[in-house]
Design a protein around this motif. Sequence first.
Motif, PDB file in Angstrom:
ATOM      1  N   ASN A   1       0.802  -1.480  -0.304  1.00 29.59           N
ATOM      2  CA  ASN A   1      -0.381  -0.002  -0.098  1.00 29.59           C
ATOM      3  C   ASN A   1       1.131   1.375  -0.065  1.00 29.59           C
TER       4      ASN A   1
ATOM      5  N   ASN B   1      -5.895   8.472  -9.315  1.00 31.33           N
ATOM      6  CA  ASN B   1      -5.850   9.163  -7.280  1.00 31.33           C
ATOM      7  C   ASN B   1      -7.026   9.042  -7.361  1.00 31.33           C
TER       8      ASN B   1
ATOM      9  N   LEU C   1      -5.390   1.858   3.473  1.00 30.02           N
ATOM     10  CA  LEU C   1      -4.705   3.602   4.573  1.00 30.02           C
ATOM     11  C   LEU C   1      -3.883   3.421   5.266  1.00 30.02           C
TER      12      LEU C   1
ATOM     13  N   ILE D   1      -0.776  12.710   3.772  1.00 29.99           N
ATOM     14  CA  ILE D   1      -1.554  12.380   3.277  1.00 29.99           C
ATOM     15  C   ILE D   1      -3.309  12.853   2.799  1.00 29.99           C
TER      16      ILE D   1
ATOM     17  N   ILE E   1      -3.272   8.985  -2.801  1.00 28.93           N
ATOM     18  CA  ILE E   1      -3.408   8.236  -2.572  1.00 28.93           C
ATOM     19  C   ILE E   1      -3.738   7.577  -4.150  1.00 28.93           C
TER      20      ILE E   1
ATOM     21  N   ILE F   1      -0.411   4.371  -0.696  1.00 31.61           N
ATOM     22  CA  ILE F   1      -0.135   6.093  -0.644  1.00 31.61           C
ATOM     23  C   ILE F   1       1.376   6.381  -1.096  1.00 31.61           C
TER      24      ILE F   1
END
Length: 347
Positions: free
Chosen positions: A74, A99, A122, A139, A144, A158
Motif C-alpha cells: 500500500n 487517484n 490506508l 496524506i 492516494i 500512498i
Amino acid sequence: MRHIGASIPMPFEKVYSIEENSLLGSGAFGSVVLATHNVTKNRVAIKKIARTDEGMKDFRYEVSNLRALHDHPNIVSLIDHFDDGEYLSLVMEVAEHGNLYSFVKSHGPLSEVAVKHIARQLLSGVQACHAKHIVHRDIKLENILVTAIDGDMLSVQIADFGLSTNARHPLQRVCGTPIFMAPEMASGKFYGTIADMWNPGAVIYCLLTKDIPVAGSLHEMDFNGMTEAAQHFILAMLKENPNDRATTSTLLNHTWLMDQSELTEYVQKLQLFLQDKENQEYMVLMCGGDNIDCATISLSSIASSLSDDDIGANQLVELTSQLYLTVHYLEEDFPELRDQVARTVWI
C-alpha cells in the motif's frame, strides 16, 4: 545515470521517453508525467523536481523513505531515480486508475463497504511508515493512488513522499495541505507521527460524504446515513488534542473494520467472557443487570446472523455497527472490556 552520491550525471531521457500529453499533475514541487522505458517499454510515472537546496533535501528523504518502505503493497514503489544537475527525477509505478480525488469527483461518495476496504489499506500503509519513524505529512485524496478496481473495491497506495521525514525527534516545520493538516502542525507546535493520523480521518470522512472536516468546526460534520461505528472510527482520528488521537494499531482492530471471520471470533469470545460466572457477576456489578441482559440478547442475534455463509457486505456493515453499539455501552462502564475479551480463549 547518477543516483544520489554518484559522480557522473545522466538525464532520465536516456532511459525513458516522456509520452505526449502525459502530464499527470503539477504543483509547487514540480510535475509528474507518464513515460515509457526505452528498452522494456514499461510505462512509469516520473516526478520531476527543480534542483534547489530545499528540493534536494526533500528528494533525499523521499528516496530514502520509499526505499525503506519498498516491499509494502500500500506504498507506491520507487523504481529508479536520477539527478541530471538541473532536475531531480523519481521513477515510480504508474496508477492506471488515477487517484482518490479524481475517483470521488467522478463517482461521488462511496459506500461504507468500499470505504472500509480503502481504510484498511490506508492505515496499513501509515502503520508501516510509523513503524520506521517516518511521518508522511501530506496524506490526502490526491496522494492516494488507485491501482486496481474490482467491482466496488479499490486497491490503493500512498504516494508523494516529498514532505516525508524522520520523526524520531519532535518536528515543527509547517508543510502539507492546510485543509488536511493536523491542528498541532497548522498552529506551529511540535508534532510527531501522530500528526499523520488526522489525515486519514479527514480522507475517510470525505470518501463517505465528499466534504472535508475542518479543525475547530468538527461540530458541523454531517454523519447522516452513516453507521455509529463509522462515526466513532472517524472521530477517533479527528481529535484536536494529538494525545487523544487513535493510533493505527487501535484503528486496525476497530469493530468497524472487522470482516466476517474476525467479527464471528470476537462475538464468540465476548459471549464466552460473559458466560463465565465470575465475569458475569463482575459485569453486572459494573454495568447493571439489564445492560448485560440486553448485550447477551444482542450478541446472540449477531452470532445467529453471522452463521449464515451467504451474508452480504451491506448486512455485515449493519452487524458491525450493532456490535459496536453493544460493546460501546458496556465499555462506558468497563473500559477494560476489549482487553479482557482479547485474553479469552476461543476454540
